[in-house]
Design a protein around this motif. Structure first.
Motif, PDB file in Angstrom:
ATOM      1  N   CYS A 184       3.639  11.825   4.758  1.00  0.00           N
ATOM      2  CA  CYS A 184       3.496  10.459   4.261  1.00  0.00           C
ATOM      3  C   CYS A 184       2.842  10.506   2.885  1.00  0.00           C
ATOM      4  CB  CYS A 184       2.634   9.645   5.226  1.00  0.00           C
ATOM      5  SG  CYS A 184       2.242   7.980   4.663  1.00  0.00           S
ATOM      6  N   ASN A 185       3.614  10.136   1.871  1.00  0.00           N
ATOM      7  CA  ASN A 185       3.087  10.048   0.508  1.00  0.00           C
ATOM      8  C   ASN A 185       2.911   8.586   0.133  1.00  0.00           C
ATOM      9  OD1 ASN A 185       4.881  12.766   0.325  1.00  0.00           O
ATOM     10  ND2 ASN A 185       3.155  12.850  -1.074  1.00  0.00           N
ATOM     11  N   TYR A 186       1.815   8.275  -0.527  1.00  0.00           N
ATOM     12  CA  TYR A 186       1.587   6.898  -0.929  1.00  0.00           C
ATOM     13  C   TYR A 186       1.281   6.849  -2.422  1.00  0.00           C
ATOM     14  CZ  TYR A 186      -3.224   8.365   0.023  1.00  0.00           C
ATOM     15  OH  TYR A 186      -4.421   9.051   0.051  1.00  0.00           O
ATOM     16  N   SER A 187       1.506   5.674  -3.000  1.00  0.00           N
ATOM     17  CA  SER A 187       1.638   5.593  -4.458  1.00  0.00           C
ATOM     18  C   SER A 187       0.364   5.335  -5.239  1.00  0.00           C
ATOM     19  CB  SER A 187       2.636   4.488  -4.818  1.00  0.00           C
ATOM     20  OG  SER A 187       2.149   3.238  -4.364  1.00  0.00           O
ATOM     21  N   THR A 188      -0.683   4.866  -4.596  1.00  0.00           N
ATOM     22  CA  THR A 188      -1.853   4.499  -5.366  1.00  0.00           C
ATOM     23  C   THR A 188      -3.124   4.854  -4.607  1.00  0.00           C
ATOM     24  OG1 THR A 188      -2.851   2.694  -6.641  1.00  0.00           O
ATOM     25  CG2 THR A 188      -2.049   2.148  -4.468  1.00  0.00           C
ATOM     26  N   THR A 189      -4.219   4.730  -5.281  1.00  0.00           N
ATOM     27  CA  THR A 189      -5.491   5.082  -4.656  1.00  0.00           C
ATOM     28  C   THR A 189      -5.711   4.269  -3.385  1.00  0.00           C
ATOM     29  OG1 THR A 189      -6.410   5.566  -6.815  1.00  0.00           O
ATOM     30  CG2 THR A 189      -7.966   5.254  -5.010  1.00  0.00           C
ATOM     31  N   SER A 190      -6.073   4.966  -2.353  1.00  0.00           N
ATOM     32  CA  SER A 190      -6.310   4.295  -1.078  1.00  0.00           C
ATOM     33  C   SER A 190      -7.530   4.894  -0.415  1.00  0.00           C
ATOM     34  CB  SER A 190      -5.101   4.446  -0.165  1.00  0.00           C
ATOM     35  OG  SER A 190      -5.378   3.907   1.113  1.00  0.00           O
ATOM     36  N   ASP A 191      -8.321   4.045   0.208  1.00  0.00           N
ATOM     37  CA  ASP A 191      -9.500   4.571   0.876  1.00  0.00           C
ATOM     38  C   ASP A 191      -9.303   4.719   2.374  1.00  0.00           C
ATOM     39  OD1 ASP A 191     -11.531   1.526   1.103  1.00  0.00           O
ATOM     40  OD2 ASP A 191      -9.422   1.914   1.540  1.00  0.00           O
ATOM     41  N   ARG A 192      -8.103   4.413   2.842  1.00  0.00           N
ATOM     42  CA  ARG A 192      -7.834   4.652   4.249  1.00  0.00           C
ATOM     43  C   ARG A 192      -6.341   4.686   4.501  1.00  0.00           C
ATOM     44  NH1 ARG A 192     -11.709   0.715   6.764  1.00  0.00           N
ATOM     45  NH2 ARG A 192     -12.844   1.294   4.881  1.00  0.00           N
ATOM     46  N   LEU A 193      -5.992   5.442   5.507  1.00  0.00           N
ATOM     47  CA  LEU A 193      -4.592   5.676   5.843  1.00  0.00           C
ATOM     48  C   LEU A 193      -4.460   5.516   7.355  1.00  0.00           C
ATOM     49  CD1 LEU A 193      -2.082   7.657   6.690  1.00  0.00           C
ATOM     50  CD2 LEU A 193      -1.901   6.603   4.440  1.00  0.00           C
ATOM     51  N   TYR A 194      -3.400   4.839   7.765  1.00  0.00           N
ATOM     52  CA  TYR A 194      -3.203   4.509   9.176  1.00  0.00           C
ATOM     53  C   TYR A 194      -1.922   5.140   9.694  1.00  0.00           C
ATOM     54  CZ  TYR A 194      -6.229   0.579   7.683  1.00  0.00           C
ATOM     55  OH  TYR A 194      -7.233  -0.188   7.144  1.00  0.00           O
ATOM     56  N   GLU A 236       1.347   0.394  18.056  1.00  0.00           N
ATOM     57  CA  GLU A 236       0.117   0.883  18.670  1.00  0.00           C
ATOM     58  C   GLU A 236      -0.620   1.746  17.654  1.00  0.00           C
ATOM     59  OE1 GLU A 236       0.920   3.516  21.862  1.00  0.00           O
ATOM     60  OE2 GLU A 236      -1.151   4.159  22.099  1.00  0.00           O
ATOM     61  N   SER A 237      -1.878   1.444  17.422  1.00  0.00           N
ATOM     62  CA  SER A 237      -2.664   2.222  16.477  1.00  0.00           C
ATOM     63  C   SER A 237      -2.943   3.613  17.023  1.00  0.00           C
ATOM     64  CB  SER A 237      -3.987   1.502  16.194  1.00  0.00           C
ATOM     65  OG  SER A 237      -4.780   2.258  15.311  1.00  0.00           O
ATOM     66  N   LEU A 238      -2.672   4.629  16.204  1.00  0.00           N
ATOM     67  CA  LEU A 238      -2.967   6.006  16.588  1.00  0.00           C
ATOM     68  C   LEU A 238      -4.233   6.509  15.885  1.00  0.00           C
ATOM     69  CD1 LEU A 238       0.597   7.610  16.401  1.00  0.00           C
ATOM     70  CD2 LEU A 238      -0.670   6.965  18.463  1.00  0.00           C
ATOM     71  N   PHE A 239      -4.220   6.439  14.567  1.00  0.00           N
ATOM     72  CA  PHE A 239      -5.326   6.996  13.797  1.00  0.00           C
ATOM     73  C   PHE A 239      -5.623   6.121  12.580  1.00  0.00           C
ATOM     74  CE2 PHE A 239      -5.270  10.880  16.123  1.00  0.00           C
ATOM     75  CZ  PHE A 239      -3.950  11.278  16.260  1.00  0.00           C
ATOM     76  N   VAL A 240      -6.883   6.109  12.191  1.00  0.00           N
ATOM     77  CA  VAL A 240      -7.290   5.588  10.896  1.00  0.00           C
ATOM     78  C   VAL A 240      -8.073   6.689  10.215  1.00  0.00           C
ATOM     79  CG1 VAL A 240      -8.548   3.805   9.640  1.00  0.00           C
ATOM     80  CG2 VAL A 240      -7.476   3.263  11.831  1.00  0.00           C
ATOM     81  N   LEU A 241      -7.629   7.101   9.047  1.00  0.00           N
ATOM     82  CA  LEU A 241      -8.270   8.187   8.297  1.00  0.00           C
ATOM     83  C   LEU A 241      -9.005   7.569   7.121  1.00  0.00           C
ATOM     84  CD1 LEU A 241      -5.161  10.524   8.403  1.00  0.00           C
ATOM     85  CD2 LEU A 241      -7.211  10.691   9.834  1.00  0.00           C
ATOM     86  N   LEU A 242     -10.287   7.854   7.032  1.00  0.00           N
ATOM     87  CA  LEU A 242     -11.142   7.102   6.112  1.00  0.00           C
ATOM     88  C   LEU A 242     -11.577   7.858   4.870  1.00  0.00           C
ATOM     89  CD1 LEU A 242     -13.442   5.339   8.713  1.00  0.00           C
ATOM     90  CD2 LEU A 242     -11.385   4.450   7.596  1.00  0.00           C
ATOM     91  N   LEU A 279      -1.508  12.168   0.150  1.00  0.00           N
ATOM     92  CA  LEU A 279      -0.647  12.692   1.193  1.00  0.00           C
ATOM     93  C   LEU A 279      -1.375  12.682   2.532  1.00  0.00           C
ATOM     94  CD1 LEU A 279       1.887  14.318   2.190  1.00  0.00           C
ATOM     95  CD2 LEU A 279       0.596  16.381   1.576  1.00  0.00           C
ATOM     96  N   SER A 280      -0.681  12.200   3.545  1.00  0.00           N
ATOM     97  CA  SER A 280      -1.160  12.322   4.906  1.00  0.00           C
ATOM     98  C   SER A 280      -0.085  13.004   5.736  1.00  0.00           C
ATOM     99  CB  SER A 280      -1.486  10.954   5.503  1.00  0.00           C
ATOM    100  OG  SER A 280      -1.977  11.086   6.830  1.00  0.00           O
ATOM    101  N   PHE A 312       4.858   5.294  12.161  1.00  0.00           N
ATOM    102  CA  PHE A 312       4.687   4.684  10.848  1.00  0.00           C
ATOM    103  C   PHE A 312       3.352   5.113  10.251  1.00  0.00           C
ATOM    104  CE2 PHE A 312       8.112   1.656  10.630  1.00  0.00           C
ATOM    105  CZ  PHE A 312       8.411   1.355  11.945  1.00  0.00           C
ATOM    106  N   CYS A 313       3.378   5.413   8.972  1.00  0.00           N
ATOM    107  CA  CYS A 313       2.122   5.501   8.254  1.00  0.00           C
ATOM    108  C   CYS A 313       1.988   4.253   7.389  1.00  0.00           C
ATOM    109  CB  CYS A 313       2.021   6.761   7.402  1.00  0.00           C
ATOM    110  SG  CYS A 313       3.132   6.831   5.995  1.00  0.00           S
ATOM    111  N   ALA A 314       0.766   3.894   7.078  1.00  0.00           N
ATOM    112  CA  ALA A 314       0.502   2.716   6.259  1.00  0.00           C
ATOM    113  C   ALA A 314      -0.788   2.947   5.502  1.00  0.00           C
ATOM    114  CB  ALA A 314       0.393   1.461   7.127  1.00  0.00           C
ATOM    115  N   PHE A 315      -0.887   2.378   4.325  1.00  0.00           N
ATOM    116  CA  PHE A 315      -2.142   2.474   3.595  1.00  0.00           C
ATOM    117  C   PHE A 315      -2.574   1.116   3.105  1.00  0.00           C
ATOM    118  CE2 PHE A 315      -1.467   2.011  -1.001  1.00  0.00           C
ATOM    119  CZ  PHE A 315      -0.084   2.017  -1.088  1.00  0.00           C
ATOM    120  N   SER A 316      -3.869   1.051   2.846  1.00  0.00           N
ATOM    121  CA  SER A 316      -4.467  -0.160   2.334  1.00  0.00           C
ATOM    122  C   SER A 316      -5.126   0.214   1.014  1.00  0.00           C
ATOM    123  CB  SER A 316      -5.509  -0.665   3.325  1.00  0.00           C
ATOM    124  OG  SER A 316      -6.330  -1.639   2.734  1.00  0.00           O
TER     125      SER A 316
END
Lengths: 111, 110
Positions: B23-33, B44-50, B71-72, B88-92
């Motif tokens: 999972c690649n994401y485009s901008t600075t993120s402080d957490r990945l789901y 269903e939530s599996l993980f939150v990486l902080l 990258l996650s 699914f991966c997701a970032f905030s």
């Protein structure tokens, strides 16, 4: 603990009709969200709300209207449904940023 | 533009094998789901990486986060049929709304 509930779960409507999807949460979470899920697109944010009477657009807001007069409810209205709005709609809520809880989804078909 | 790219989008693997979803994401993120979705069901939530270097494990699934590489990974160890689902991966980036990838449909076969 009812959590977050969506209604209706399944809906078929005609092009041009107004449709409202309801979302209710029992946790008093401040944040609520509406996403749509389409094959090949994942989930895309339509609107979100940080609190009662505060809403903001997401990635794909066109054709949708939201309101949030009470913390626990966040209805999504399609003012004049189009075939491109055929989708699965997920409501979600959160109190912090670590966990977002999703509803069971509303399957909408516009014919 | 906020983008999340997952690969592969489809994965068929044999039981007992190992594999990794990226999972690649485009901008600075402080957490990945990471979320799991079974057909016709909710997420269903599996993980939150902080934080950078965060690693979390639950059963045969292990998720990691490299914020410098944006990258996650979700690593599957000794797959079993029950792991068949869409992941699914997701970032905030800073707020509460999540930006999702397109999902990886995993099928584990005997």
């Amino acid at each position: 603990d009812a959590g977050i509930t969506q209604s209706p779960r399944y809906k078929i409507t005609e092009t041009g009709r107004q449709v409202t999807l309801m979302c209710h949460q029992t946790w008093s979470h401040s944040y609520m969200f509406w996403y749509r899920q389409d094959l090949g697109h994942g989930l895309r944010l339509i609107y979100y709300s940080a609190a009662a009477d505060i809403t903001d657009k997401g990635e794909v807001p066109d054709g949708y209207v939201v309101s949030r007069s009470k913390t626990e409810n966040f209805p999504l209205t399609l003012e004049s449904a189009t075939r491109s709005q055929t989708s699965v709609y997920f409501c979600a809520s959160s109190v912090g940023r670590n966990t977002i809880y999703f509803g069971e989804g509303s399957w909408l078909t516009v014919v | 533009e906020l983008k999340v790219e997952q690969n592969p989008l489809f994965l068929s693997m044999q039981e007992g094998k190992n594999y990794t979803i990226y999972c690649n994401y485009s901008t600075t993120s402080d957490r990945l789901y990471w979320y799991r979705q079974d057909p016709g069901k909710s997420l269903e939530s599996l993980f939150v990486l902080l934080s950078n270097g965060a690693v979390k494990q639950e059963g045969r699934l292990m998720a990691s986060l490299d914020t410098k590489a944006r990258l996650s990974t979700l690593h599957i160890t000794a797959a079993v049929h029950d792991l068949s689902a869409t992941y699914f991966c997701a970032f905030s980036d800073s707020g509460y709304a999540l930006n999702f990838g397109k999902g990886t449909s995993l099928l584990v076969t005997p």
